[in-house]
Design a protein around this motif. Structure first.
Motif, PDB file in Angstrom:
ATOM      1  N   ALA A 173      29.008 -33.722  -7.853  1.00 52.77           N
ATOM      2  CA  ALA A 173      27.774 -34.297  -7.311  1.00 52.77           C
ATOM      3  C   ALA A 173      27.018 -35.136  -8.336  1.00 52.77           C
ATOM      4  N   LEU A 174      27.113 -34.772  -9.603  1.00 48.47           N
ATOM      5  CA  LEU A 174      26.284 -35.413 -10.630  1.00 48.47           C
ATOM      6  C   LEU A 174      27.047 -36.362 -11.545  1.00 48.47           C
ATOM      7  N   GLY A 175      28.356 -36.447 -11.358  1.00 45.53           N
ATOM      8  CA  GLY A 175      29.154 -37.326 -12.208  1.00 45.53           C
ATOM      9  C   GLY A 175      28.687 -38.773 -12.165  1.00 45.53           C
ATOM     10  N   LYS A 176      28.271 -39.212 -10.989  1.00 53.25           N
ATOM     11  CA  LYS A 176      27.832 -40.604 -10.824  1.00 53.25           C
ATOM     12  C   LYS A 176      26.590 -40.920 -11.648  1.00 53.25           C
ATOM     13  N   TYR A 177      25.883 -39.860 -12.074  1.00 50.88           N
ATOM     14  CA  TYR A 177      24.685 -40.050 -12.889  1.00 50.88           C
ATOM     15  C   TYR A 177      24.956 -39.837 -14.388  1.00 50.88           C
ATOM     16  N   GLY A 178      26.224 -39.625 -14.716  1.00 47.82           N
ATOM     17  CA  GLY A 178      26.574 -39.393 -16.112  1.00 47.82           C
ATOM     18  C   GLY A 178      26.208 -38.007 -16.607  1.00 47.82           C
ATOM     19  N   ILE A 179      26.036 -37.080 -15.671  1.00 46.50           N
ATOM     20  CA  ILE A 179      25.682 -35.704 -16.031  1.00 46.50           C
ATOM     21  C   ILE A 179      26.939 -34.841 -15.971  1.00 46.50           C
ATOM     22  N   ARG A 180      27.275 -34.222 -17.093  1.00 46.37           N
ATOM     23  CA  ARG A 180      28.464 -33.374 -17.193  1.00 46.37           C
ATOM     24  C   ARG A 180      28.070 -31.914 -16.971  1.00 46.37           C
ATOM     25  N   CYS A 181      28.923 -31.162 -16.274  1.00 47.51           N
ATOM     26  CA  CYS A 181      28.611 -29.776 -15.912  1.00 47.51           C
ATOM     27  C   CYS A 181      29.825 -28.896 -16.200  1.00 47.51           C
ATOM     28  N   ASN A 182      29.650 -27.907 -17.055  1.00 45.07           N
ATOM     29  CA  ASN A 182      30.754 -27.063 -17.493  1.00 45.07           C
ATOM     30  C   ASN A 182      30.333 -25.598 -17.597  1.00 45.07           C
ATOM     31  N   SER A 183      31.340 -24.725 -17.645  1.00 42.64           N
ATOM     32  CA  SER A 183      31.099 -23.282 -17.738  1.00 42.64           C
ATOM     33  C   SER A 183      31.695 -22.702 -19.014  1.00 42.64           C
ATOM     34  N   LEU A 184      31.015 -21.722 -19.562  1.00 37.41           N
ATOM     35  CA  LEU A 184      31.573 -20.897 -20.632  1.00 37.41           C
ATOM     36  C   LEU A 184      31.798 -19.501 -20.085  1.00 37.41           C
ATOM     37  N   PHE A 185      32.927 -18.891 -20.455  1.00 39.67           N
ATOM     38  CA  PHE A 185      33.277 -17.547 -20.003  1.00 39.67           C
ATOM     39  C   PHE A 185      33.287 -16.595 -21.202  1.00 39.67           C
ATOM     40  N   PRO A 186      32.133 -16.043 -21.578  1.00 38.48           N
ATOM     41  CA  PRO A 186      32.135 -15.058 -22.661  1.00 38.48           C
ATOM     42  C   PRO A 186      32.890 -13.799 -22.240  1.00 38.48           C
ATOM     43  N   GLY A 187      33.541 -13.171 -23.221  1.00 42.21           N
ATOM     44  CA  GLY A 187      34.133 -11.860 -22.997  1.00 42.21           C
ATOM     45  C   GLY A 187      33.069 -10.808 -23.231  1.00 42.21           C
ATOM     46  N   THR A 188      33.458  -9.693 -23.818  1.00 39.10           N
ATOM     47  CA  THR A 188      32.493  -8.629 -24.105  1.00 39.10           C
ATOM     48  C   THR A 188      31.725  -8.987 -25.370  1.00 39.10           C
ATOM     49  N   ILE A 189      30.461  -9.336 -25.195  1.00 40.13           N
ATOM     50  CA  ILE A 189      29.584  -9.732 -26.293  1.00 40.13           C
ATOM     51  C   ILE A 189      28.544  -8.619 -26.482  1.00 40.13           C
ATOM     52  N   LEU A 190      28.309  -8.237 -27.712  1.00 38.41           N
ATOM     53  CA  LEU A 190      27.371  -7.149 -27.991  1.00 38.41           C
ATOM     54  C   LEU A 190      25.931  -7.622 -27.799  1.00 38.41           C
ATOM     55  N   THR A 191      25.361  -7.301 -26.642  1.00 37.74           N
ATOM     56  CA  THR A 191      23.978  -7.662 -26.327  1.00 37.74           C
ATOM     57  C   THR A 191      23.312  -6.483 -25.625  1.00 37.74           C
ATOM     58  N   ASP A 192      22.039  -6.638 -25.303  1.00 39.81           N
ATOM     59  CA  ASP A 192      21.316  -5.574 -24.607  1.00 39.81           C
ATOM     60  C   ASP A 192      21.907  -5.281 -23.238  1.00 39.81           C
ATOM     61  N   ILE A 193      22.586  -6.269 -22.626  1.00 40.46           N
ATOM     62  CA  ILE A 193      23.096  -6.106 -21.266  1.00 40.46           C
ATOM     63  C   ILE A 193      24.170  -5.014 -21.187  1.00 40.46           C
ATOM     64  N   ASN A 194      24.896  -4.789 -22.297  1.00 41.96           N
ATOM     65  CA  ASN A 194      25.955  -3.769 -22.279  1.00 41.96           C
ATOM     66  C   ASN A 194      25.754  -2.686 -23.340  1.00 41.96           C
ATOM     67  N   LYS A 195      24.560  -2.629 -23.899  1.00 39.47           N
ATOM     68  CA  LYS A 195      24.267  -1.689 -24.982  1.00 39.47           C
ATOM     69  C   LYS A 195      24.543  -0.240 -24.577  1.00 39.47           C
ATOM     70  N   GLU A 196      24.060   0.153 -23.407  1.00 40.85           N
ATOM     71  CA  GLU A 196      24.252   1.532 -22.950  1.00 40.85           C
ATOM     72  C   GLU A 196      25.717   1.794 -22.630  1.00 40.85           C
ATOM     73  N   ASP A 197      26.363   0.830 -21.978  1.00 38.18           N
ATOM     74  CA  ASP A 197      27.762   0.997 -21.590  1.00 38.18           C
ATOM     75  C   ASP A 197      28.651   1.198 -22.810  1.00 38.18           C
ATOM     76  N   LEU A 198      28.367   0.481 -23.884  1.00 33.41           N
ATOM     77  CA  LEU A 198      29.206   0.555 -25.085  1.00 33.41           C
ATOM     78  C   LEU A 198      28.709   1.588 -26.092  1.00 33.41           C
ATOM     79  N   ALA A 199      27.704   2.372 -25.702  1.00 38.55           N
ATOM     80  CA  ALA A 199      27.272   3.479 -26.564  1.00 38.55           C
ATOM     81  C   ALA A 199      28.345   4.559 -26.603  1.00 38.55           C
ATOM     82  N   ASP A 200      29.206   4.578 -25.605  1.00 32.15           N
ATOM     83  CA  ASP A 200      30.361   5.474 -25.558  1.00 32.15           C
ATOM     84  C   ASP A 200      31.394   4.959 -26.565  1.00 32.15           C
TER      85      ASP A 200
END
Length: 253
Positions: A173-200
């Motif tokens: 949709a945005l290519g015609k405006y010169g706007i590039r759109c991409n995704s990054l797929f992080p794996g398991t990154i040590l952040t608050d989002i998984n802090k409790e899960d990885l406490a094990d």
């Protein structure tokens, strides 16, 4: 200084990957606007680090689940910093929960923050870029969870797959405006989002053992890939995705 002269907006940037990316972009010469929901101290300290690097920084509070937050964030960031060259959609939550008794409110909140919020944020940023008339880069922080399942992530994995799909469609949709759109797929990154899960410790050791590079990720591991997609080095890259997972996804045997 790959981003010198550019202005970068990052959602969910008071901690974790968003914070690391915001400061990392400043290290490469960008002025940065941060969106955050609740952590005032974290946002303010991130801005202080950005300013210590000699760049402009601003923190703007808002819940991305509210569609009005998107226009407010982009408008105030543009007013403060002059323009939007790069938009990084990072804000996300993952309250781990079993499938069979998933509370409706947990499912809906996850969808509203991770997917609905991203849609309206990307739309607002894209409109500003179109108005400016000289292109831009939009980056969605998806997840390895867009590609694989998770027993306690049945509400989360669809949002990350949706983010990747959104980037594919808006790339067209945005290519015609010169706007590039991409995704990054992080794996398991040590952040608050998984802090409790990885406490094990047993689970953490297992996860580390599945990663060919032998360690869990750190938020700073996402800085380089983000800067690449934000910079002119990736001028012919759009609708693409990049795994940043230490090799976990391909380690099936």
């Amino acid at each position: 200084m790959l981003l010198e002269g550019k202005t970068v907006l990052v959602t969910g940037a008071s901690a974790g990957i968003g914070r690391a990316v915001a400061i990392g972009c400043a290290r490469h010469g960008a002025d940065v606007a941060l969106n955050f929901a609740r952590d005032v101290a974290g946002a303010e300290s991130a801005v202080a680090e950005i300013e210590a690097l000699g760049r402009k920084g601003i923190a703007i509070q808002g819940d991305v689940a509210d569609p009005a937050t998107a226009k407010d964030f982009v408008s105030r960031a543009t007013e403060a910093l002059g323009r939007v060259d790069v938009f990084v959609n990072n804000a996300g939550i993952c309250p781990f929960h079993a499938f069979l008794d998933m509370p409706v409110e947990t499912f809906e909140r996850t969808m509203q923050v991770n997917l609905h919020g991203a849609y309206f944020m990307v739309q607002a940023a894209a409109n500003q870029m179109v108005k400016q008339g000289d292109g831009g880069s939009i980056i969605a922080m998806s997840s390895i969870s867009a590609l694989v399942g998770g027993e306690y992530q049945t509400h989360y994995t669809p949002t990350k797959a949706g983010l990747h799909s959104l980037m594919q469609s808006v790339a067209i949709a945005l290519g015609k405006y010169g706007i590039r759109c991409n995704s990054l797929f992080p794996g398991t990154i040590l952040t608050d989002i998984n802090k409790e899960d990885l406490a094990d410790q047993g689970k953490r050791t297992y996860m580390e053992g599945r990663i060919p590079l032998g360690r869990l990720g750190q938020p700073d591991d996402l800085v380089g890939p983000t800067v690449f997609l934000a910079s002119d080095l990736s001028n012919y890259v759009t609708g693409a995705s990049l795994l940043v997972d230490g090799g976990a996804y391909v380690n099936l045997q």
